[in-house]
Motif scaffolding. Structure first.
Motif, mmCIF file in Angstrom:
data_model
loop_
_atom_site.group_PDB
_atom_site.id
_atom_site.type_symbol
_atom_site.label_atom_id
_atom_site.label_comp_id
_atom_site.label_asym_id
_atom_site.label_seq_id
_atom_site.Cartn_x
_atom_site.Cartn_y
_atom_site.Cartn_z
ATOM 1 N N VAL B 654 12.332 22.579 82.958
ATOM 2 C CA VAL B 654 13.637 21.921 83.148
ATOM 3 C C VAL B 654 13.384 20.810 84.163
ATOM 4 C CG1 VAL B 654 16.003 22.174 83.936
ATOM 5 C CG2 VAL B 654 14.924 24.028 82.646
ATOM 6 N N LEU B 655 13.470 19.569 83.637
ATOM 7 C CA LEU B 655 13.144 18.420 84.482
ATOM 8 C C LEU B 655 14.430 17.727 84.941
ATOM 9 C CD1 LEU B 655 11.118 16.207 85.554
ATOM 10 C CD2 LEU B 655 11.420 15.099 83.341
ATOM 11 N N VAL B 656 14.519 17.517 86.283
ATOM 12 C CA VAL B 656 15.665 16.743 86.805
ATOM 13 C C VAL B 656 15.083 15.461 87.388
ATOM 14 C CG1 VAL B 656 17.600 16.717 88.401
ATOM 15 C CG2 VAL B 656 16.898 18.869 87.326
ATOM 16 N N ARG B 657 15.460 14.350 86.780
ATOM 17 C CA ARG B 657 14.895 13.068 87.225
ATOM 18 C C ARG B 657 16.016 12.197 87.769
ATOM 19 N NH1 ARG B 657 12.571 8.161 84.686
ATOM 20 N NH2 ARG B 657 13.687 8.621 82.766
ATOM 21 N N LEU B 658 15.791 11.606 88.943
ATOM 22 C CA LEU B 658 16.797 10.738 89.555
ATOM 23 C C LEU B 658 16.224 9.332 89.701
ATOM 24 C CD1 LEU B 658 16.928 13.737 91.226
ATOM 25 C CD2 LEU B 658 19.012 12.628 92.008
ATOM 26 N N TYR B 659 16.934 8.331 89.241
ATOM 27 C CA TYR B 659 16.515 6.938 89.426
ATOM 28 C C TYR B 659 17.778 6.079 89.433
ATOM 29 C CZ TYR B 659 17.072 6.677 84.308
ATOM 30 O OH TYR B 659 17.574 6.733 83.043
ATOM 31 N N HIS B 660 17.599 4.798 89.672
ATOM 32 C CA HIS B 660 18.806 3.953 89.696
ATOM 33 C C HIS B 660 18.575 2.640 88.952
ATOM 34 C CE1 HIS B 660 16.764 1.996 93.173
ATOM 35 N NE2 HIS B 660 17.415 0.933 92.738
ATOM 36 N N THR B 661 19.689 2.071 88.549
ATOM 37 C CA THR B 661 19.691 0.697 88.010
ATOM 38 C C THR B 661 20.543 -0.123 88.983
ATOM 39 O OG1 THR B 661 21.659 1.130 86.710
ATOM 40 C CG2 THR B 661 19.562 1.518 85.625
ATOM 41 N N ASN B 662 20.876 -1.338 88.611
ATOM 42 C CA ASN B 662 21.701 -2.162 89.514
ATOM 43 C C ASN B 662 23.036 -1.506 89.815
ATOM 44 O OD1 ASN B 662 19.863 -4.132 89.784
ATOM 45 N ND2 ASN B 662 20.690 -5.432 88.140
ATOM 46 N N LYS B 663 23.594 -0.869 88.798
ATOM 47 C CA LYS B 663 24.957 -0.367 88.944
ATOM 48 C C LYS B 663 25.042 1.145 89.091
ATOM 49 C CE LYS B 663 27.295 -4.066 86.481
ATOM 50 N NZ LYS B 663 28.091 -4.428 85.294
ATOM 51 N N HIS B 664 24.028 1.840 88.627
ATOM 52 C CA HIS B 664 24.193 3.290 88.540
ATOM 53 C C HIS B 664 23.058 4.087 89.189
ATOM 54 C CE1 HIS B 664 26.757 1.985 85.085
ATOM 55 N NE2 HIS B 664 27.563 2.826 85.711
ATOM 56 N N LEU B 665 23.465 5.212 89.768
ATOM 57 C CA LEU B 665 22.509 6.265 90.109
ATOM 58 C C LEU B 665 22.479 7.165 88.875
ATOM 59 C CD1 LEU B 665 20.872 8.266 91.856
ATOM 60 C CD2 LEU B 665 23.038 9.130 92.735
ATOM 61 N N ILE B 666 21.284 7.379 88.332
ATOM 62 C CA ILE B 666 21.197 8.098 87.055
ATOM 63 C C ILE B 666 20.432 9.402 87.258
ATOM 64 C CG2 ILE B 666 20.345 7.976 84.684
ATOM 65 C CD1 ILE B 666 20.755 4.900 84.949
ATOM 66 N N ILE B 667 20.984 10.489 86.709
ATOM 67 C CA ILE B 667 20.345 11.794 86.820
ATOM 68 C C ILE B 667 20.156 12.349 85.405
ATOM 69 C CG2 ILE B 667 20.538 14.127 87.771
ATOM 70 C CD1 ILE B 667 22.846 12.236 89.521
ATOM 71 N N ASN B 668 18.884 12.590 85.037
ATOM 72 C CA ASN B 668 18.578 13.211 83.742
ATOM 73 C C ASN B 668 18.296 14.696 83.955
ATOM 74 O OD1 ASN B 668 16.538 10.413 82.693
ATOM 75 N ND2 ASN B 668 18.676 10.822 82.281
ATOM 76 N N ILE B 669 18.865 15.532 83.066
ATOM 77 C CA ILE B 669 18.496 16.948 83.063
ATOM 78 C C ILE B 669 17.903 17.227 81.685
ATOM 79 C CG2 ILE B 669 19.348 19.338 83.143
ATOM 80 C CD1 ILE B 669 21.445 17.036 84.937
ATOM 81 N N LYS B 670 16.609 17.479 81.675
ATOM 82 C CA LYS B 670 15.902 17.577 80.391
ATOM 83 C C LYS B 670 15.365 18.992 80.202
ATOM 84 C CE LYS B 670 12.100 15.252 77.937
ATOM 85 N NZ LYS B 670 11.257 16.368 77.609
ATOM 86 N N ASP B 671 15.604 19.554 79.018
ATOM 87 C CA ASP B 671 15.028 20.876 78.736
ATOM 88 C C ASP B 671 14.141 20.799 77.496
ATOM 89 O OD1 ASP B 671 16.434 21.635 76.206
ATOM 90 O OD2 ASP B 671 18.237 21.447 77.450
ATOM 91 N N GLU B 672 13.459 21.874 77.216
ATOM 92 C CA GLU B 672 12.581 21.905 76.038
ATOM 93 C C GLU B 672 13.057 22.996 75.087
ATOM 94 O OE1 GLU B 672 8.878 22.563 78.052
ATOM 95 O OE2 GLU B 672 8.517 20.433 78.357
ATOM 96 N N GLY B 673 14.354 23.068 74.947
ATOM 97 C CA GLY B 673 14.944 24.193 74.231
ATOM 98 C C GLY B 673 15.284 23.947 72.769
ATOM 99 N N LEU B 674 16.410 24.521 72.353
ATOM 100 C CA LEU B 674 16.786 24.542 70.930
ATOM 101 C C LEU B 674 17.194 23.160 70.413
ATOM 102 C CD1 LEU B 674 19.073 27.682 71.217
ATOM 103 C CD2 LEU B 674 16.740 27.652 70.312
ATOM 104 N N GLY B 675 17.756 22.355 71.296
ATOM 105 C CA GLY B 675 18.270 21.056 70.850
ATOM 106 C C GLY B 675 19.643 21.206 70.212
ATOM 107 N N ILE B 676 20.245 20.058 69.967
ATOM 108 C CA ILE B 676 21.626 20.066 69.439
ATOM 109 C C ILE B 676 21.621 19.294 68.116
ATOM 110 C CG2 ILE B 676 24.006 19.340 69.925
ATOM 111 C CD1 ILE B 676 22.930 19.188 72.942
ATOM 112 N N PRO B 677 22.240 19.850 67.071
ATOM 113 C CA PRO B 677 22.317 19.080 65.817
ATOM 114 C C PRO B 677 23.081 17.765 66.047
ATOM 115 C CG PRO B 677 23.173 21.315 65.545
ATOM 116 C CD PRO B 677 22.930 21.123 66.992
#
Lengths: 121, 886
Positions: B654-677
């Motif tokens: 479970v990966l939590v990645r934090l980075y920013h662009t000019n306007k936004h603080l962005i947080i990704n929460i990535k898993d390696e699970g079942l996925g969503i249709p």
């Protein structure tokens, strides 16, 4: 002593039923989903099968249907233990071949008494 | 002879042919001569020639030709010399002698004839002279006997012709033809004179009659003239009415009216002014003149006069220079003002026409007033049309703006009209395409897109034939790009006890249907989700109550009960959160927080529940501040990270990645699970939506978590999205507005020597003392007031850096009024105000512009921290000083 198969995907509920029945001397086999329960039924005979309704891979209802139709175990006692307790659900379970129905939440004491009646009879 | 000699000389056959022709001619002439000869000498000459001819052509010539042909020229010469030629010459001589005799005889006859002719002419002339003399004598006798009496009679005739009355006619006594003629003439005169008398009498009578007729004719002429005038007027009126009645466009109508009026009234120019809408149309007038009229005429006395009198009014005036054109002298012109009244006797327009060089007569004015009534009718008609058109368009727009499909059908089921929504249901572009569509056609089109069409058609038939019970409706599913659930009901359209048709309403209840389904599923889900932990709680407590258990089991059971009770609480909190969000009563206590410790805490909690997962933080930014409610932010990441765990039951990273662009603080929460249709992604953040609603779903849940997450993120000015590959996992991305890192903690260092004043408005002196103490400790200068009115005066003077405000105060003003007054004042509106109160009306305070809202009781350090955060943030914008820390 009577042999019982318990199929329930919720671990805590499995523990509750198991503790309730084992203390009374019943021999219990566990299954964590419907498919596992059916596989156990293929190999073994039980005095009673207690099935949850909503389970992964096969529902309790499907296990009852397949057991009754495919395994030719017409006389095996089958009980459904479910949160689905609407009249329509009960009728479907009865049609599929379930003998007894108990809704969640249930009283362990009442479960024991019911099983006693089933197996005593 | 010449031909024979030619032959003998040259031997040419042509001469022989000529000899034959001449033989025939000689024989023919001899025959003619024999018929006319008269004397014996003639007879002897004829016989001689006949004899010679016979001998010459039958004997001499054939022998000579024979000699020539045989070349016996000597015999030929001998033959000629033996008398042949002499004989011929003799005959010729006899003929010449005969010709001379004949010529002499002819001459003698001519002389005798000339003598006889001269004698005859003389006799003829003498006879002619004699006859002329006889004729002259006879004429003179005739003239004497008949000419005189006839002349006398002619004179009488002339007298009569000249109008003289003649009593006697001469020569009536004579017994000859003249006498008879005179008597007849006299009778004729008598008869003529009698007739004349009679004719004179008749003539007089006719003259009288003619006078009478002339008089009648004059009257008729006058009547005809009047009729013609009336006819012309009627024609003009008819032409006028015809020309102005063929349009439904107001501009066109006005132009038509004025151009026709100018023509009919023989005017030079004119204008019509429509009062409603201040609209004009003109002929021969410039734009400026029209504007001038519109600006000044409504206030002129003439307008009032027209309104009051209801009559046309003419102004006679000298022509203007421009109107005279090239003519030098002045002359009179007439401006005729004609009021146009509606049927309700209200003035609706004014018509002005101008006749340059002459004026309008009274009769003309009367006639034009008549035309004005026609103009009024036309204007009223077009206004009625415009009103009706406006109403029709409004009605159409209203119909089209309604969310329900509406269809009006006649008693046979054919469409009378339909709105846009119904048109959409029928997959057509414009509702007009459906107008007049036959029942069979539109039901066939509908039928093709409905699963259980028979029931629908039965319902429509019931509607057409008024068999549907009141309030009855029918629900059907309409196929298309998106499946729709339509509820249909009908109402009869009745006017004056007659059924005009049926209105059928099609209500798109797809959303409601979905919501109903979702609610039904929700009830099932909630039931299941609640019953499961309740089973544990009730079951284990019952076991503990009814059985003697070892302490370890008791502890195990209690732990389980606690966990299940916690699970129940979370569920109930979710429901409550949703309810609060829907009602708008959810409260957010926003402050500046670093998002990092919040996420870290969540991961620490989740780690405990999962030994299959590896948690990785990848921090690529230092801009980690978020202005928000810590608990709610924690809830967001608790939900997302627990989902990542739940939906990757086999474990993984479970990966939590934090980075920013000019306007936004962005947080990704990535898993390696079942996925969503992919089909489920659009509905993922919908309340009560679950990817798998079947009875064998593997993972529990109410379907509320992501809906709550979305709502919280939204309240924090952020966005949430998801990408997923079935079987490989999902990435949930949360974006917050990027904030310069103003997060401060208690250990913040302040610049020395900087002072900031804070005014406390608080009637609780104990609390005011505590806060003052705390703030002074942090290096602030404090002024304290217990009445709003006093505080406001001092705030204007002191211009503090911040204000701490209680709501319930001594004096007239409460805290709400104080904050409103401060925010309304340009000098004080930017001072941060921290509300410190026991009232739980945080949202109201924040809405009024409070920088912070603390509900009593609270730690004074909490207040100080809030103030510092706000002041520091303000400093970022280049405004404020921070107090020195002691």
């Amino acid at each position: 002593m009577a042999r019982i198969l318990l199929a329930e995907d919720e671990e805590i509920l499995r523990m509750l039923v198991l503790d309730t029945l084992e203390d009374e001397g019943y021999e219990i086999d566990e299954a964590t989903d419907g498919q596992e329960a059916y596989e156990r039924l293929l190999m073994n005979d039980y005095d009673l099968v207690i099935l949850d309704y909503m389970m992964p891979r096969m529902t309790g209802l499907e296990v009852v249907e397949k057991t009754r139709n495919d395994l030719n175990k017409k006389n095996m006692k089958m009980m459904i233990l479910s949160a689905k307790n609407q009249q329509a659900d009960r009728e479907r379970m009865k049609e599929a071949g379930a003998d007894y129905f108990m809704s969640k939440p249930f009283s362990p004491q009442q479960l024991l008494e019911t099983i006693g009646e089933i197996l005593g009879a | 002879m010449f031909d024979s000699r030619g032959y003998f000389a040259f031997g040419t056959d042509t001469f022989l042919e000529n000899i034959e022709k001449k033989e025939l001619q000689i024989n023919k002439d001899l025959t003619t001569f024999n018929k006319v000869y008269r004397s014996d000498e003639d007879k002897a000459l004829s016989s001689e020639i006949q004899e010679f001819t016979n001998r010459y052509f039958n004997e001499s010539l054939p022998s000579a030709i024979q000699y020539k042909r045989e070349g016996q020229l000597e015999e030929l010469v001998e033959m000629s010399q033996s008398g042949g030629t002499q004989r011929v010459n003799d005959v010729l001589q006899s003929l010449n002698s005969f010709e001379s005799d004949v010529q002499e005889e002819i001459n003698f006859i001519y002389e005798e004839k000339d003598e006889k002719t001269s004698t005859s002419q003389w006799i003829y002339f003498s006879f002619l002279t004699f006859m002329v003399l006889v004729f002259i004598v006879l004429i003179r006798l005739m003239m004497k006997q008949f000419g005189g009496p006839l002349k006398e009679i002619a004179n009488v005739s002339t007298q009569i012709t000249n109008g003289l009355f003649v009593t006697d006619v001469p020569h009536t006594q004579r017994l000859d033809e003249i006498g008879l003629l005179s008597q007849a003439f006299e009778k004729m005169i008598r008869s003529t004179q009698d007739n004349e008398q009679e004719l004179i009498a008749q003539n007089e009578e006719l003259a009288a009659q003619q006078d009478e007729l002339n008089e009648q004719q004059e009257k008729l002429r006058e009547a005809l003239s009047t009729t013609e005038q009336n006819e012309k007027m009627l024609l003009r009126m008819n032409s006028f009415i015809h020309s102005i009645s063929n349009t439904l466009d107001k501009d066109q109508l006005l132009k038509s009216i004025i151009s026709n009026m100018v023509e009919i009234t023989y005017s030079s120019k004119g204008l019509i002014w429509l009062i409603d809408g201040n609209q004009t149309a003109s002929v021969g007038l410039s734009e400026t003149e029209q504007i001038q009229f519109k600006q000044h005429f409504p206030d002129s006395g003439m307008f009032e006069k027209l309104k009051e009198s209801s009559l046309s009014h003419q102004v006679m005036r000298d022509t203007s220079t421009s109107e005279r054109g090239y003519v030098e002298q002045k002359y009179k012109s007439g401006d005729l003002y004609i009021p146009i009244f509606s049927g309700k006797r209200e003035i609706m327009a004014v018509l002005v026409v101008t006749r340059i060089g002459s004026t309008y007569s009274c009769d003309e004015v009367t006639e034009y007033q008549g035309l004005a009534r026609q103009v009024a009718l036309s204007l009223e008609k077009i206004m009625l049309y415009e009103d009706s058109e406006k109403q029709r368009v409004t009605m159409k727009n209203v119909m089209n703006s309604i969310h329900e499909g509406i269809q009006l059908i006649d008693n046979k089921g054919n469409i009378i009209s339909a709105n846009q929504k119904f048109c959409e249901f029928m997959s057509c572009n414009l509702p007009d395409q459906l107008t007049n569509m036959r029942y069979e056609e539109w039901t066939r089109r509908l039928e093709g897109r409905v699963q259980e069409a028979r029931e629908l058609l039965a319902f429509i038939q019931g509607a057409v034939h008024e068999k549907n019970d009141v309030g009855i409706s029918h629900v059907f599913e309409l196929d298309g790009e998106v499946k729709r659930v339509i509820q249909i009901y009908s109402e009869s359209l009745i006017q004056n006890d007659t059924k005009l048709g049926t209105v059928i309403v099609y209500r798109d209840i797809t959303k409601e249907h979905e919501v109903d389904q979702m609610k039904s599923e929700f009830v099932t889900t909630v039931s299941h989700e609640l019953r499961t932990p309740l089973s544990s709680v009730l079951g284990f407590t019952e076991l503990m109550l009814t059985r003697e258990l070892k302490p370890e089991r008791q502890k195990k059971y209690l732990t389980t009960i606690h966990q299940e009770a916690f699970r129940l609480t979370s569920l109930i909190n979710d429901f409550l959160d949703v309810q609060k969000m829907e009602s708008g009563s959810q409260e957010f206590d926003k402050k500046y927080h670093s998002i990092l410790p919040i996420i870290q805490d969540v991961i620490d909690v989740q780690k405990v529940n999962s030994d299959k997962h590896v948690f990785v933080m990848d921090i690529q930014t230092e801009k980690l501040s978020v202005f928000g409610d810590r608990d709610k932010l924690s809830q967001v990441f608790m939900n997302l990270i627990s989902n990542a765990i739940k939906y990757s039951p086999e474990g993984g990273k479970v990966l939590v990645r934090l980075y920013h662009t000019n306007k936004h603080l962005i947080i990704n929460i990535k898993d390696e699970g079942l996925g969503i249709p992919q089909s489920a992604i659009g509905d993922l953040f919908t309340k009560f939506y679950r990817v798998d609603n079947s009875d064998r779903r593997k993972i529990g849940g109410t379907g509320l978590g992501l809906a709550i997450v979305k709502e919280i993120v939204k309240v924090h000015g952020g966005q949430i999205s998801v990408e997923s590959t079935l079987g490989q996992g999902s990435i949930f991305t949360v974006k917050f507005p990027v904030i310069e890192d103003v997060y401060v903690n208690a250990s913040i260092t302040m610049d020395k020597g900087q002072k900031a004043d804070i005014i406390i408005i608080e009637d609780d002196r104990h609390l005011a003392g505590l806060i003052t103490e705390e703030l002074i400790e942090r290096g602030f200068q404090i002024a304290q007031y217990n009445k709003g009115e006093e505080a406001l005066i001092m705030i204007e003077k002191l211009k503090p850096e911040a204000i701490i405000l209680d709501i319930l105060l001594e004096g007239e003003m409460d805290g709400w009024q104080v904050i409103q007054t401060l925010k309304a004042n340009e000098n004080t509106k930017d001072i941060p105000i921290f509300i410190s109160t026991a009232l739980d009306e945080k949202q109201r305070g924040l809405n009024l512009g409070a920088a912070g809202y603390l509900i009593k009781p609270y730690q004074p350090s909490q207040l100080t921290s809030s103030i510092l955060q706000v002041l520091l943030n303000k400093e970022k914008n280049g405004h404020i000083l921070v107090p020195e820390e002691k």
